[in-house]
Structure formats: structure tokens, C-alpha cells
Design a protein around this motif. Structure first.
Motif, PDB file in Angstrom:
ATOM      1  N   CYS A   1     -21.764  30.415   5.111  1.00 29.63           N
ATOM      2  CA  CYS A   1     -21.104  29.303   4.168  1.00 29.63           C
ATOM      3  C   CYS A   1     -19.750  29.682   4.097  1.00 29.63           C
ATOM      4  O   CYS A   1     -19.196  28.892   4.390  1.00 29.63           O
ATOM      5  N   ALA A   2     -19.399  30.765   3.882  1.00 31.77           N
ATOM      6  CA  ALA A   2     -17.859  31.224   3.593  1.00 31.77           C
ATOM      7  C   ALA A   2     -17.256  31.147   5.092  1.00 31.77           C
ATOM      8  O   ALA A   2     -16.240  30.587   5.142  1.00 31.77           O
ATOM      9  N   SER A   3     -17.929  31.491   6.063  1.00 36.78           N
ATOM     10  CA  SER A   3     -17.193  31.447   7.163  1.00 36.78           C
ATOM     11  C   SER A   3     -16.883  29.872   7.847  1.00 36.78           C
ATOM     12  O   SER A   3     -15.835  29.595   8.248  1.00 36.78           O
ATOM     13  N   TRP A   4     -17.862  28.942   7.452  1.00 30.41           N
ATOM     14  CA  TRP A   4     -17.852  27.567   7.783  1.00 30.41           C
ATOM     15  C   TRP A   4     -16.738  27.079   6.968  1.00 30.41           C
ATOM     16  O   TRP A   4     -15.917  26.097   7.608  1.00 30.41           O
ATOM     17  N   LEU A   5     -16.729  27.357   5.903  1.00 32.15           N
ATOM     18  CA  LEU A   5     -15.866  26.749   4.851  1.00 32.15           C
ATOM     19  C   LEU A   5     -14.366  27.131   5.215  1.00 32.15           C
ATOM     20  O   LEU A   5     -13.509  26.202   5.368  1.00 32.15           O
ATOM     21  N   ILE A   6     -13.945  28.462   5.623  1.00 30.18           N
ATOM     22  CA  ILE A   6     -12.868  28.727   6.009  1.00 30.18           C
ATOM     23  C   ILE A   6     -12.385  28.065   7.564  1.00 30.18           C
ATOM     24  O   ILE A   6     -11.368  27.747   7.736  1.00 30.18           O
ATOM     25  N   ALA A   7     -13.464  28.074   8.403  1.00 32.16           N
ATOM     26  CA  ALA A   7     -13.308  27.543   9.661  1.00 32.16           C
ATOM     27  C   ALA A   7     -13.000  25.865   9.388  1.00 32.16           C
ATOM     28  O   ALA A   7     -12.151  25.424  10.353  1.00 32.16           O
ATOM     29  N   ALA A   8     -13.364  25.293   8.486  1.00 32.77           N
ATOM     30  CA  ALA A   8     -13.277  23.994   8.362  1.00 32.77           C
ATOM     31  C   ALA A   8     -11.575  23.649   7.588  1.00 32.77           C
ATOM     32  O   ALA A   8     -11.449  22.631   7.374  1.00 32.77           O
ATOM     33  N   GLY A   9     -10.991  24.624   6.961  1.00 36.19           N
ATOM     34  CA  GLY A   9      -9.810  24.697   6.534  1.00 36.19           C
ATOM     35  C   GLY A   9      -9.648  24.607   5.046  1.00 36.19           C
ATOM     36  O   GLY A   9      -8.807  24.363   4.424  1.00 36.19           O
ATOM     37  N   VAL A  10     -10.754  25.015   4.561  1.00 34.61           N
ATOM     38  CA  VAL A  10     -10.780  24.965   3.021  1.00 34.61           C
ATOM     39  C   VAL A  10      -9.962  26.248   2.693  1.00 34.61           C
ATOM     40  O   VAL A  10      -9.987  27.214   3.244  1.00 34.61           O
ATOM     41  N   PRO A  11      -9.095  26.049   1.753  1.00 37.64           N
ATOM     42  CA  PRO A  11      -8.152  27.108   1.259  1.00 37.64           C
ATOM     43  C   PRO A  11      -8.902  28.223   0.896  1.00 37.64           C
ATOM     44  O   PRO A  11      -9.994  28.225   0.199  1.00 37.64           O
ATOM     45  N   LEU A  12      -8.338  29.479   1.112  1.00 36.20           N
ATOM     46  CA  LEU A  12      -8.942  30.763   0.746  1.00 36.20           C
ATOM     47  C   LEU A  12      -8.955  31.098  -0.625  1.00 36.20           C
ATOM     48  O   LEU A  12     -10.267  31.608  -1.064  1.00 36.20           O
ATOM     49  N   VAL A  13      -8.364  30.429  -1.439  1.00 38.73           N
ATOM     50  CA  VAL A  13      -8.502  30.747  -2.949  1.00 38.73           C
ATOM     51  C   VAL A  13      -9.711  29.798  -3.177  1.00 38.73           C
ATOM     52  O   VAL A  13     -10.596  30.521  -4.119  1.00 38.73           O
ATOM     53  N   THR A  14     -10.023  28.551  -2.786  1.00 45.64           N
ATOM     54  CA  THR A  14     -11.031  27.698  -3.089  1.00 45.64           C
ATOM     55  C   THR A  14     -12.472  28.524  -2.750  1.00 45.64           C
ATOM     56  O   THR A  14     -13.332  28.598  -3.339  1.00 45.64           O
ATOM     57  N   VAL A  15     -12.231  28.970  -1.292  1.00 44.71           N
ATOM     58  CA  VAL A  15     -13.384  29.785  -0.816  1.00 44.71           C
ATOM     59  C   VAL A  15     -13.764  30.933  -1.654  1.00 44.71           C
ATOM     60  O   VAL A  15     -15.009  31.432  -2.135  1.00 44.71           O
ATOM     61  N   SER A  16     -12.929  31.876  -2.143  1.00 44.54           N
ATOM     62  CA  SER A  16     -12.989  32.711  -2.893  1.00 44.54           C
ATOM     63  C   SER A  16     -13.828  32.700  -4.326  1.00 44.54           C
ATOM     64  O   SER A  16     -14.635  33.218  -4.697  1.00 44.54           O
ATOM     65  N   ARG A  17     -13.383  31.375  -4.699  1.00 45.74           N
ATOM     66  CA  ARG A  17     -13.981  30.925  -6.390  1.00 45.74           C
ATOM     67  C   ARG A  17     -15.316  30.589  -5.912  1.00 45.74           C
ATOM     68  O   ARG A  17     -16.026  30.744  -6.657  1.00 45.74           O
ATOM     69  N   HIS A  18     -15.544  29.851  -4.744  1.00 48.19           N
ATOM     70  CA  HIS A  18     -16.780  29.186  -4.698  1.00 48.19           C
ATOM     71  C   HIS A  18     -17.983  30.704  -4.600  1.00 48.19           C
ATOM     72  O   HIS A  18     -18.919  30.350  -4.818  1.00 48.19           O
ATOM     73  N   LEU A  19     -17.432  31.581  -3.821  1.00 52.09           N
ATOM     74  CA  LEU A  19     -18.196  32.847  -3.863  1.00 52.09           C
ATOM     75  C   LEU A  19     -18.485  33.736  -5.040  1.00 52.09           C
ATOM     76  O   LEU A  19     -19.112  34.485  -5.181  1.00 52.09           O
ATOM     77  N   GLY A  20     -17.315  33.489  -5.964  1.00 58.33           N
ATOM     78  CA  GLY A  20     -17.491  33.987  -7.183  1.00 58.33           C
ATOM     79  C   GLY A  20     -16.771  35.576  -7.034  1.00 58.33           C
ATOM     80  O   GLY A  20     -16.888  36.415  -7.712  1.00 58.33           O
ATOM     81  N   HIS A  21     -15.958  35.689  -5.844  1.00 55.30           N
ATOM     82  CA  HIS A  21     -15.322  36.849  -5.760  1.00 55.30           C
ATOM     83  C   HIS A  21     -14.105  36.924  -6.961  1.00 55.30           C
ATOM     84  O   HIS A  21     -13.584  36.010  -7.673  1.00 55.30           O
ATOM     85  N   GLU A  22     -14.083  38.368  -7.169  1.00 55.48           N
ATOM     86  CA  GLU A  22     -12.972  38.557  -8.431  1.00 55.48           C
ATOM     87  C   GLU A  22     -11.554  38.255  -8.058  1.00 55.48           C
ATOM     88  O   GLU A  22     -10.834  37.915  -8.839  1.00 55.48           O
ATOM     89  N   SER A  23     -11.193  38.273  -6.546  1.00 53.01           N
ATOM     90  CA  SER A  23      -9.886  37.983  -6.299  1.00 53.01           C
ATOM     91  C   SER A  23      -9.957  37.438  -4.843  1.00 53.01           C
ATOM     92  O   SER A  23     -10.857  37.609  -4.097  1.00 53.01           O
TER      93      SER A  23
END
Length: 95
Positions: free
Chosen positions: A23-45
Motif C-alpha cells: 500500500c505504501a509503495s503504491w501510494l508513493i509511486a502514485a505521487g502521494v506526498p510522503l507526509v500523507t503516506v506517513s500519516r496514513h501508515l500511522g508513522h510517528e514521523s
């Protein structure tokens, strides 16, 4: 696992971690901003996300190279603006 993994006959079936990484890889490859992906995954930073997934978006390096090539092209009208920005930026750093 959901019905999709059973239909695909994956051996071994993907784990929840595998699906999360996909999921994360596909979001990043689709151009979703890294901060958005990070929040989607629940990463602390976003730094954690960047550390884990920096190898995923190889196209970003090409975009950066293409952008610099366009800016350095003598026929590009943006070259003068980029040069002025760089000159002003360097001057501000020496103050």
C-alpha cells in the motif's frame, strides 16, 4: 486474509505487513506526498517513512534531473529567473 488473496492463489499468502508495505509503495509511486503516506501508515514521523521507502520512488531522481536540465538550458526563459534566485540566495547567505 480477505477474498482477494485466496483468489490470487499466492504462496505463501501475503501477511498484513506485506499488504501494508505494498500500500505504501503504491501510494508513493502514485505521487502521494510522503507526509500523507506517513500519516496514513500511522508513522510517528515522515523521516521514518522516508528511511523505509526511499528506494520506492526512483522516478523522483529523474524528475529532479529533468528539472535541472530544463533550468540550465540556455533557451529556457526560466533560466534567468533561476540564476537570479541563486545569486540572491547566495548573497543572503553571506550577510
Amino acid at each position: 486474509m480477505g477474498p482477494g488473496s485466496g483468489q490470487a492463489k499466492l504462496d505463501p499468502p501475503p501477511t498484513p505487513h506485506d499488504l501494508r508495505h505494498t500500500c505504501a509503495s503504491w501510494l508513493i509511486a502514485a505521487g502521494v506526498p510522503l507526509v500523507t503516506v506517513s500519516r496514513h501508515l500511522g508513522h510517528e514521523s515522515a523521516q521514518l517513512t522516508a528511511n523505509v521507502y526511499t528506494d520506492v520512488d526512483r522516478s523522483a531522481h529523474q524528475v529532479a534531473a529533468d528539472t535541472m536540465a530544463k533550468l540550465l538550458n540556455p533557451k529556457n526563459p526560466k533560466k534567468k529567473a533561476a540564476h537570479e534566485f541563486g545569486k540572491n540566495y547566495r548573497a543572503a547567505l553571506t550577510m
